[in-house]
Write a protein that holds these residues in place. Structure first.
Motif, PDB file in Angstrom:
ATOM      1  N   TRP A  68       0.721  -1.336  -0.032  1.00 48.39           N
ATOM      2  CA  TRP A  68       0.119   0.104  -0.076  1.00 48.39           C
ATOM      3  C   TRP A  68       0.856   1.300  -0.026  1.00 48.39           C
ATOM      4  O   TRP A  68       0.585   2.246  -0.652  1.00 48.39           O
ATOM      5  CB  TRP A  68      -1.075   0.007   1.186  1.00 48.39           C
ATOM      6  CG  TRP A  68      -1.404   1.398   1.418  1.00 48.39           C
ATOM      7  CD1 TRP A  68      -1.355   2.251   2.340  1.00 48.39           C
ATOM      8  CD2 TRP A  68      -2.392   2.312   0.677  1.00 48.39           C
ATOM      9  NE1 TRP A  68      -2.071   3.256   2.155  1.00 48.39           N
ATOM     10  CE2 TRP A  68      -2.844   3.409   1.207  1.00 48.39           C
ATOM     11  CE3 TRP A  68      -3.123   1.837  -0.810  1.00 48.39           C
ATOM     12  CZ2 TRP A  68      -3.494   4.481   0.476  1.00 48.39           C
ATOM     13  CZ3 TRP A  68      -3.710   2.674  -1.259  1.00 48.39           C
ATOM     14  CH2 TRP A  68      -3.987   4.191  -0.595  1.00 48.39           C
ATOM     15  N   ASN A  69       1.790   1.420   0.935  1.00 53.12           N
ATOM     16  CA  ASN A  69       2.809   2.732   0.823  1.00 53.12           C
ATOM     17  C   ASN A  69       3.501   2.780  -0.648  1.00 53.12           C
ATOM     18  O   ASN A  69       3.486   3.947  -0.884  1.00 53.12           O
ATOM     19  CB  ASN A  69       3.705   2.502   2.044  1.00 53.12           C
ATOM     20  CG  ASN A  69       3.306   2.420   3.429  1.00 53.12           C
ATOM     21  OD1 ASN A  69       2.187   3.059   3.724  1.00 53.12           O
ATOM     22  ND2 ASN A  69       3.905   1.582   4.172  1.00 53.12           N
ATOM     23  N   THR A  70       3.876   1.835  -1.085  1.00 52.95           N
ATOM     24  CA  THR A  70       4.425   1.931  -2.541  1.00 52.95           C
ATOM     25  C   THR A  70       3.601   2.690  -3.500  1.00 52.95           C
ATOM     26  O   THR A  70       3.631   3.555  -4.137  1.00 52.95           O
ATOM     27  CB  THR A  70       4.838   0.555  -3.165  1.00 52.95           C
ATOM     28  OG1 THR A  70       6.044   0.149  -1.979  1.00 52.95           O
ATOM     29  CG2 THR A  70       5.704   1.095  -4.495  1.00 52.95           C
ATOM     30  N   CYS A  71       2.249   1.980  -3.367  1.00 54.60           N
ATOM     31  CA  CYS A  71       1.234   2.437  -4.446  1.00 54.60           C
ATOM     32  C   CYS A  71       0.742   3.956  -3.890  1.00 54.60           C
ATOM     33  O   CYS A  71       0.606   4.572  -4.847  1.00 54.60           O
ATOM     34  CB  CYS A  71      -0.129   1.597  -4.164  1.00 54.60           C
ATOM     35  SG  CYS A  71       0.287  -0.109  -5.028  1.00 54.60           S
ATOM     36  N   LYS A  72       0.733   4.093  -2.466  1.00 56.36           N
ATOM     37  CA  LYS A  72       0.284   5.589  -2.334  1.00 56.36           C
ATOM     38  C   LYS A  72       1.400   6.498  -2.659  1.00 56.36           C
ATOM     39  O   LYS A  72       0.890   7.681  -3.239  1.00 56.36           O
ATOM     40  CB  LYS A  72       0.017   5.502  -0.977  1.00 56.36           C
ATOM     41  CG  LYS A  72      -0.431   6.689  -0.284  1.00 56.36           C
ATOM     42  CD  LYS A  72      -0.789   6.410   1.324  1.00 56.36           C
ATOM     43  CE  LYS A  72       0.487   7.042   2.203  1.00 56.36           C
ATOM     44  NZ  LYS A  72       0.121   7.015   3.450  1.00 56.36           N
ATOM     45  N   ARG A  73       2.779   6.253  -2.434  1.00 61.43           N
ATOM     46  CA  ARG A  73       3.677   7.130  -3.002  1.00 61.43           C
ATOM     47  C   ARG A  73       3.653   7.296  -4.538  1.00 61.43           C
ATOM     48  O   ARG A  73       4.014   8.382  -4.829  1.00 61.43           O
ATOM     49  CB  ARG A  73       5.060   6.431  -2.476  1.00 61.43           C
ATOM     50  CG  ARG A  73       5.397   6.650  -0.901  1.00 61.43           C
ATOM     51  CD  ARG A  73       6.740   6.501  -0.887  1.00 61.43           C
ATOM     52  NE  ARG A  73       7.272   5.263  -1.171  1.00 61.43           N
ATOM     53  CZ  ARG A  73       7.282   4.058  -0.439  1.00 61.43           C
ATOM     54  NH1 ARG A  73       7.066   4.256   0.831  1.00 61.43           N
ATOM     55  NH2 ARG A  73       7.658   2.941  -0.958  1.00 61.43           N
ATOM     56  N   CYS A  74       3.543   6.390  -5.249  1.00 61.34           N
ATOM     57  CA  CYS A  74       3.623   6.445  -6.848  1.00 61.34           C
ATOM     58  C   CYS A  74       2.295   7.031  -7.196  1.00 61.34           C
ATOM     59  O   CYS A  74       2.477   7.573  -8.257  1.00 61.34           O
ATOM     60  CB  CYS A  74       3.917   4.885  -7.345  1.00 61.34           C
ATOM     61  SG  CYS A  74       5.205   4.208  -6.891  1.00 61.34           S
ATOM     62  N   SER A  75       1.199   7.160  -6.495  1.00 63.70           N
ATOM     63  CA  SER A  75       0.164   7.821  -7.163  1.00 63.70           C
ATOM     64  C   SER A  75       0.354   9.518  -6.855  1.00 63.70           C
ATOM     65  O   SER A  75      -0.614   9.912  -7.436  1.00 63.70           O
ATOM     66  CB  SER A  75      -1.095   7.392  -6.412  1.00 63.70           C
ATOM     67  OG  SER A  75      -1.342   7.784  -4.940  1.00 63.70           O
ATOM     68  N   ASN A  76       1.385  10.009  -5.979  1.00 63.08           N
ATOM     69  CA  ASN A  76       1.225  11.498  -5.983  1.00 63.08           C
ATOM     70  C   ASN A  76       2.203  11.961  -7.119  1.00 63.08           C
ATOM     71  O   ASN A  76       3.129  11.135  -7.412  1.00 63.08           O
ATOM     72  CB  ASN A  76       1.815  11.526  -4.444  1.00 63.08           C
ATOM     73  CG  ASN A  76       0.907  11.586  -3.545  1.00 63.08           C
ATOM     74  OD1 ASN A  76      -0.278  11.810  -3.634  1.00 63.08           O
ATOM     75  ND2 ASN A  76       1.310  10.895  -2.094  1.00 63.08           N
ATOM     76  N   PRO A  77       2.195  13.126  -7.375  1.00 65.25           N
ATOM     77  CA  PRO A  77       3.053  13.695  -8.434  1.00 65.25           C
ATOM     78  C   PRO A  77       4.369  13.876  -7.887  1.00 65.25           C
ATOM     79  O   PRO A  77       5.441  14.108  -8.555  1.00 65.25           O
ATOM     80  CB  PRO A  77       2.379  15.056  -8.518  1.00 65.25           C
ATOM     81  CG  PRO A  77       1.656  15.581  -7.388  1.00 65.25           C
ATOM     82  CD  PRO A  77       1.213  14.159  -6.737  1.00 65.25           C
ATOM     83  N   CYS A  78       4.813  13.869  -6.455  1.00 61.44           N
ATOM     84  CA  CYS A  78       6.124  13.917  -5.942  1.00 61.44           C
ATOM     85  C   CYS A  78       5.983  13.408  -4.560  1.00 61.44           C
ATOM     86  O   CYS A  78       5.099  13.215  -4.071  1.00 61.44           O
ATOM     87  CB  CYS A  78       6.415  15.523  -6.013  1.00 61.44           C
ATOM     88  SG  CYS A  78       5.425  16.374  -4.833  1.00 61.44           S
ATOM     89  N   PRO A  79       7.146  13.049  -3.921  1.00 62.75           N
ATOM     90  CA  PRO A  79       7.051  12.816  -2.391  1.00 62.75           C
ATOM     91  C   PRO A  79       6.258  13.533  -1.529  1.00 62.75           C
ATOM     92  O   PRO A  79       5.544  12.778  -0.463  1.00 62.75           O
ATOM     93  CB  PRO A  79       8.575  12.784  -2.184  1.00 62.75           C
ATOM     94  CG  PRO A  79       9.243  12.639  -3.441  1.00 62.75           C
ATOM     95  CD  PRO A  79       8.504  13.451  -4.460  1.00 62.75           C
ATOM     96  N   CYS A  80       6.386  14.868  -1.612  1.00 57.93           N
ATOM     97  CA  CYS A  80       5.385  15.385  -0.704  1.00 57.93           C
ATOM     98  C   CYS A  80       4.025  15.768  -1.066  1.00 57.93           C
ATOM     99  O   CYS A  80       3.148  15.892  -0.148  1.00 57.93           O
ATOM    100  CB  CYS A  80       6.144  17.029  -0.524  1.00 57.93           C
ATOM    101  SG  CYS A  80       5.573  18.262  -1.748  1.00 57.93           S
TER     102      CYS A  80
END
Length: 171
Positions: free
Chosen positions: A4-16
């Motif tokens: 889930w954390n990987t998917c959540k991070r990859c769905s944002n335009p950038c890390p923040c």
């Protein structure tokens, strides 16, 4: 398998998560954003038909009534386009443009000279793979079907190209 954390991070335009947000400044450097976006591999992105960035919608836009095409009208247009696709592809045992193979694309997705030039230019500038190229044609065929057009016209192709935003070369 992605967590889930990987998917959540990859769905944002950038890390923040705030790149392009008009209300919150992004604190990521261009290098950090570039590294972050590279986490999604090209072969994975090739297999996704539509790459669409969805910006934050201001509350006033969410609360105001929208004067646009009704859901029932959109549904009718989609049902008509799906029926056109079923009829076109039934002799090949297919039911949707997304299922077309290369031979079907050659037959049902011809482009005029202007369309060929546009797709050639975009393919070179964006560095598109063969898979991305065919996905653009399938999406353009669907856009033309939704517009009630027998042929793929330049606006249909241009719209399909816009949906490949993550294919753009990173500088």
């Amino acid at each position: 398998m992605l967590s889930w954390n990987t998917c959540k991070r990859c769905s944002n335009p950038c890390p923040c998560g705030f790149l392009g947000d008009p209300q919150h400044p992004c604190n990521c450097t261009p290098l950090v954003v570039q590294r972050y976006r590279r986490r999604l591999s090209g072969p994975l992105l090739d297999r996704i038909d539509l790459h669409v960035e969805v910006p934050r919608v201001p509350h006033k836009d969410l609360a105001d009534p929208v004067d646009g095409e009704s859901s029932s009208a959109i549904r009718a247009r989609i049902e008509t386009a799906r029926e056109v696709q079923r009829e076109r592809l039934a002799p090949f045992g297919l039911h949707a443009n997304a299922r077309m193979a290369a031979r079907h694309i050659r037959k049902f997705c011809p482009l005029d000279d202007a369309g060929q030039k546009l797709l050639e230019l975009v393919t070179e500038r964006m560095g598109l793979s063969a898979r991305s190229y065919t996905r653009i044609l399938k999406v353009a065929r669907t856009i033309a079907d939704l517009a009630g057009s027998d042929t793929i016209r330049q606006p249909h192709l241009a719209e399909a190209i816009q949906y490949r935003g993550l294919d753009r070369k990173q500088s």
